[in-house]
Write a protein that holds these residues in place. Structure first.
Motif, mmCIF file in Angstrom:
data_model
loop_
_atom_site.group_PDB
_atom_site.id
_atom_site.type_symbol
_atom_site.label_atom_id
_atom_site.label_comp_id
_atom_site.label_asym_id
_atom_site.label_seq_id
_atom_site.Cartn_x
_atom_site.Cartn_y
_atom_site.Cartn_z
ATOM 1 N N ASP A 184 6.145 9.634 -8.519
ATOM 2 C CA ASP A 184 4.754 9.349 -8.180
ATOM 3 C C ASP A 184 4.570 7.898 -7.768
ATOM 4 N N LYS A 185 5.294 6.989 -8.410
ATOM 5 C CA LYS A 185 5.216 5.568 -8.032
ATOM 6 C C LYS A 185 5.734 5.374 -6.615
ATOM 7 N N SER A 186 6.763 6.113 -6.256
ATOM 8 C CA SER A 186 7.314 6.031 -4.911
ATOM 9 C C SER A 186 6.306 6.522 -3.878
ATOM 10 N N ILE A 187 5.613 7.591 -4.191
ATOM 11 C CA ILE A 187 4.579 8.126 -3.289
ATOM 12 C C ILE A 187 3.442 7.111 -3.157
ATOM 13 N N HIS A 213 0.494 2.942 -0.113
ATOM 14 C CA HIS A 213 0.014 1.555 -0.108
ATOM 15 C C HIS A 213 0.591 0.807 1.093
ATOM 16 N N ALA A 214 1.875 0.984 1.341
ATOM 17 C CA ALA A 214 2.512 0.302 2.472
ATOM 18 C C ALA A 214 1.897 0.748 3.797
ATOM 19 N N LEU A 263 -0.782 -3.988 10.364
ATOM 20 C CA LEU A 263 0.440 -4.613 10.886
ATOM 21 C C LEU A 263 1.669 -3.798 10.491
ATOM 22 N N ARG A 264 1.667 -3.256 9.298
ATOM 23 C CA ARG A 264 2.803 -2.424 8.870
ATOM 24 C C ARG A 264 2.892 -1.165 9.720
ATOM 25 N N LEU A 288 7.372 -2.740 3.125
ATOM 26 C CA LEU A 288 7.901 -1.494 3.685
ATOM 27 C C LEU A 288 9.241 -1.120 3.055
ATOM 28 N N ARG A 289 10.068 -2.129 2.777
ATOM 29 C CA ARG A 289 11.352 -1.874 2.095
ATOM 30 C C ARG A 289 11.117 -1.404 0.669
#
Length: 113
Positions: free
Chosen positions: A13-16, A21-22, A27-28, A63-64
């Motif tokens: 879930d943190k990864s999602i 968020h990213a 700009l991202r 992003l990384r």
């Protein structure tokens, strides 16, 4: 009355959450659009986006950290490319809402507090 509570999220879930968020910064999004075409080095990204390297580095780190891009070093240059597996994970997460979620009417709230 709604209580403010924090729920510990599992790693997936943190990864999602990190992925979304990213994706919340324009700009991202521009960086990702450029990387859709081909792998690019930092200097090429700076030139195409007309941003200083310090600003670009901040956004590339986000992003990384969200696993949306991969980096590789070749000599003194760092090249970035999309990590398509993370995009698939985000897509699958959203697809679960479409496929399995039902919108149920709200339960009546109690006035007891």
């Amino acid at each position: 009355m709604v209580k403010n509570s924090t729920i510990a999220l599992p790693v997936a879930d943190k990864s999602i959450a990190a992925g979304f968020h990213a994706l919340s910064d324009p700009l991202r999004i521009q960086i990702l659009e450029l990387l859709r075409e081909q792998e690019l080095c930092v200097c090429d990204l700076c030139d195409r986006l007309s941003v200083p390297q310090s600003k670009l580095s901040f956004h590339l780190k986000a992003l990384r950290d969200a696993a949306l891009v991969r980096s590789r070093q070749e000599g003194r240059w760092i090249y970035y490319s999309l990590n398509l597996a993370q995009f698939v994970a985000l897509e699958q997460y959203l697809a679960e809402y479409r496929r399995f979620s039902q919108i149920l009417p709200a339960r009546p709230c109690s006035d007891a507090g």
